[in-house]
Scaffold this active site. Sequence first.
Site, PDB file in Angstrom:
ATOM      1  N   GLY A 200       0.825  -1.207   0.000  1.00 18.45           N
ATOM      2  CA  GLY A 200       0.000   0.000   0.000  1.00 18.45           C
ATOM      3  C   GLY A 200       0.850   1.243   0.000  1.00 18.45           C
ATOM      4  O   GLY A 200       2.080   1.183  -0.080  1.00 18.45           O
ATOM      5  N   VAL A 205      -0.974   2.945   4.601  1.00 19.41           N
ATOM      6  CA  VAL A 205      -0.414   1.818   5.360  1.00 19.41           C
ATOM      7  C   VAL A 205       0.767   2.291   6.229  1.00 19.41           C
ATOM      8  O   VAL A 205       0.834   1.993   7.440  1.00 19.41           O
ATOM      9  CB  VAL A 205       0.027   0.679   4.407  1.00 19.41           C
ATOM     10  CG1 VAL A 205       0.648  -0.468   5.190  1.00 19.41           C
ATOM     11  CG2 VAL A 205      -1.155   0.185   3.585  1.00 19.41           C
ATOM     12  N   GLU A 244      17.162   4.839   8.339  1.00 22.65           N
ATOM     13  CA  GLU A 244      18.275   4.768   7.374  1.00 22.65           C
ATOM     14  C   GLU A 244      17.878   5.649   6.205  1.00 22.65           C
ATOM     15  O   GLU A 244      17.019   5.278   5.400  1.00 22.65           O
ATOM     16  CB  GLU A 244      18.479   3.323   6.907  1.00 22.65           C
ATOM     17  CG  GLU A 244      18.958   2.373   7.984  1.00 22.65           C
ATOM     18  CD  GLU A 244      20.405   2.632   8.380  1.00 22.65           C
ATOM     19  OE1 GLU A 244      21.089   3.439   7.727  1.00 22.65           O
ATOM     20  OE2 GLU A 244      20.842   2.026   9.375  1.00 22.65           O
ATOM     21  N   CYS A 278      21.945   4.777  -1.762  1.00 27.02           N
ATOM     22  CA  CYS A 278      22.093   5.765  -0.685  1.00 27.02           C
ATOM     23  C   CYS A 278      23.556   6.040  -0.370  1.00 27.02           C
ATOM     24  O   CYS A 278      23.909   7.140   0.034  1.00 27.02           O
ATOM     25  CB  CYS A 278      21.361   5.269   0.553  1.00 27.02           C
ATOM     26  SG  CYS A 278      21.850   3.609   1.033  1.00 27.02           S
TER      27      CYS A 278
HETATM   28  P1  NAD Z   1      10.597   7.143   0.228  1.00 23.88           P
HETATM   29  O1  NAD Z   1      10.984   7.838   1.465  1.00 23.88           O
HETATM   30  O2  NAD Z   1       9.796   7.887  -0.771  1.00 23.88           O
HETATM   31  O3  NAD Z   1       9.757   5.831   0.564  1.00 23.88           O
HETATM   32  C1  NAD Z   1      10.246   4.813   1.411  1.00 23.88           C
HETATM   33  C2  NAD Z   1       9.071   4.061   1.994  1.00 23.88           C
HETATM   34  O4  NAD Z   1       8.338   4.935   2.859  1.00 23.88           O
HETATM   35  C3  NAD Z   1       8.087   3.552   0.957  1.00 23.88           C
HETATM   36  O5  NAD Z   1       7.618   2.279   1.319  1.00 23.88           O
HETATM   37  C4  NAD Z   1       6.970   4.584   1.043  1.00 23.88           C
HETATM   38  O6  NAD Z   1       5.721   4.109   0.597  1.00 23.88           O
HETATM   39  C5  NAD Z   1       6.962   4.879   2.536  1.00 23.88           C
HETATM   40  N1  NAD Z   1       6.322   6.135   2.917  1.00 23.88           N
HETATM   41  C6  NAD Z   1       6.138   7.236   2.152  1.00 23.88           C
HETATM   42  N2  NAD Z   1       5.476   8.187   2.855  1.00 23.88           N
HETATM   43  C7  NAD Z   1       5.253   7.676   4.084  1.00 23.88           C
HETATM   44  C8  NAD Z   1       4.623   8.185   5.253  1.00 23.88           C
HETATM   45  N3  NAD Z   1       4.081   9.398   5.303  1.00 23.88           N
HETATM   46  N4  NAD Z   1       4.580   7.396   6.345  1.00 23.88           N
HETATM   47  C9  NAD Z   1       5.132   6.166   6.338  1.00 23.88           C
HETATM   48  N5  NAD Z   1       5.717   5.632   5.244  1.00 23.88           N
HETATM   49  C10 NAD Z   1       5.791   6.379   4.135  1.00 23.88           C
HETATM   50  O7  NAD Z   1      11.948   6.593  -0.405  1.00 23.88           O
HETATM   51  P2  NAD Z   1      12.138   5.869  -1.801  1.00 23.88           P
HETATM   52  O8  NAD Z   1      11.976   6.900  -2.873  1.00 23.88           O
HETATM   53  O9  NAD Z   1      11.316   4.639  -1.844  1.00 23.88           O
HETATM   54  O10 NAD Z   1      13.682   5.411  -1.708  1.00 23.88           O
HETATM   55  C11 NAD Z   1      14.758   6.227  -2.014  1.00 23.88           C
HETATM   56  C12 NAD Z   1      15.323   6.901  -0.772  1.00 23.88           C
HETATM   57  O11 NAD Z   1      15.719   5.912   0.172  1.00 23.88           O
HETATM   58  C13 NAD Z   1      16.585   7.716  -1.040  1.00 23.88           C
HETATM   59  O12 NAD Z   1      16.517   8.933  -0.353  1.00 23.88           O
HETATM   60  C14 NAD Z   1      17.708   6.858  -0.482  1.00 23.88           C
HETATM   61  O13 NAD Z   1      18.853   7.550  -0.094  1.00 23.88           O
HETATM   62  C15 NAD Z   1      17.024   6.212   0.678  1.00 23.88           C
HETATM   63  N6  NAD Z   1      17.741   4.984   1.037  1.00 23.88           N
HETATM   64  C16 NAD Z   1      18.485   4.956   2.193  1.00 23.88           C
HETATM   65  C17 NAD Z   1      19.205   3.810   2.534  1.00 23.88           C
HETATM   66  C18 NAD Z   1      20.014   3.732   3.799  1.00 23.88           C
HETATM   67  O14 NAD Z   1      20.322   2.619   4.212  1.00 23.88           O
HETATM   68  N7  NAD Z   1      20.371   4.819   4.446  1.00 23.88           N
HETATM   69  C19 NAD Z   1      19.171   2.710   1.686  1.00 23.88           C
HETATM   70  C20 NAD Z   1      18.422   2.782   0.520  1.00 23.88           C
HETATM   71  C21 NAD Z   1      17.694   3.915   0.218  1.00 23.88           C
END
Ligand code: NAD
Length: 471
Positions: A200, A205, A244, A278
């Site tokens: 979701g 979710v 993270e 990341c």
């Molecule tokens: P995102 O933050 O858009 O989404 C991550 C997850 O959070 C998804 O499942 C999304 O549906 C959920 N989400 C979104 N809004 C939310 C809310 N309001 N409440 C709860 N959950 C919510 O990130 P993305 O675009 O999927 O991934 C890329 C990002 O992840 C980049 O910034 C990257 O640097 C970071 N990343 C960090 C690491 C690390 O280990 N530090 C590793 C991989 C990716």
Amino acid sequence: MKRIDKAYINGEFVTLHGNDVFDLINPSNHQKIAEVVLGTEQDTIAAIAAAKAAFKTFSKTTVEERIAILERLKAEVSKRQEDLIEVMIQEYGGTRKFCEMSMQFTVSAFDSTIATLRSYDFQRIAGETLVQMTPVGVVGIITPWNASNSFICGKFATAIAAGCTVVVKPSEMSASQTEILLECFHAADLPKGLFNLVNGLGSTVGATITAHPAIAKISFTGSTITGKLIAKGAVDSMKRVTLELGGKSPNIILEDADLEKVIPMAVFGAYMNSGQACVAPTRLLVPKSKLAEVNAIAKAAAAQVQVGLPTDTASHVGPMVSEKQYERVQRYIQLGLDEGAELLAGGLGKPEGLEDGNFVKATIFTGVNNAMRIAQEEIFGPVLSIIPFEDEDDAIAIANDTNYGLAAYISSGDEERALRVAAQIDAGRVNINGFKHDPLAPFGGFKQSGIGREYGTYGLEAYLEPKAILI
Ligand code: NAD
């Protein structure tokens, strides 16, 4: 058309209540692969209830019982490695090389967690007091799209080791990969309610998991902006959080490094996971006196980078995960031009012959000033910025002049010197003379790259509460 409409709750595949769907699009050719039904608050609450009920018994399991579960999970996931790799290539667009490596990490997470668990002391003495490390409770796991299986398995394995049950919300863009992973987990014959998953949106979710009082901790990997929303939402029920988040990692090349060796490595490293990593070293810090030489080597290296179909084993860079991500990267390339950075390789638009997918040219800007937005903001695509420095102190100052602090890289002919520089860098992981990974060493960010650590003992303790028993 394939439709993914099941959640996994209390050991069973159950149909989601949602009516809305999200289209899963192959990023290499924009063909629709499947659609996923988006779960609701009601679905999420049911998953949380199952995890809460299961926690009562699972939290009391022995180390040996937990290890047996981890072994079964490893065996089942290992059996489906080829399927998982193929779906990851199709749904996410990761290159075959990257997907194979990511799969190795995914499987090895079970081994490293077992190793940590075997040596961990859940009872110890502090002063004259018995300290018991007790499982924190139900953990909400929220993951991004850029290495979905690896994040889910790593976090779930740690939760099991600690004695916690989980509710997982993967990225909606990873539903086909998650579907196979669920089949593996189901085959592993887990105790009912130990693992629950709802597909979701984050706003439904994810937000329900963040707000729900029965969730004791959230383990999140994703963007800094979402991490902040989760941290704010989690504080009302005082949830523990491991965040993270993003990065803008510096790669410092000291003047005694062998440029012919380290500059090509730096270019290819910046493009790891098609630049959607990341920890990617996206700021290349080089001595000002050697800028012309660095530019020439970097340009030649960029010409060797093959942007291509992820199915092709020769490709180093595949498509961006979505059209939205493609547009975002294009906006940053335009921004770099507008900010006055010199374009050394790549640039706007798609590489020839790859117009059907979200492909970006392998791009390098040079003469970048660290104050520019392309040097400060996470682009999450194959865009490298070369930033000149005056001397070692200047290099350290530039490296630390960022809101992020996830990783850093240092190249030097003198390891002692590199170690001295490493001690002054604000980053959770500093790599000297190469790109290494250690699944038992702590992983996580300084500053706005996150809170807490994963992996090994540090990661396990983030799922435990110390209880002092004074007799
Ligand atoms: P995102 O933050 O858009 O989404 C991550 C997850 O959070 C998804 O499942 C999304 O549906 C959920 N989400 C979104 N809004 C939310 C809310 N309001 N409440 C709860 N959950 C919510 O990130 P993305 O675009 O999927 O991934 C890329 C990002 O992840 C980049 O910034 C990257 O640097 C970071 N990343 C960090 C690491 C690390 O280990 N530090 C590793 C991989 C990716």
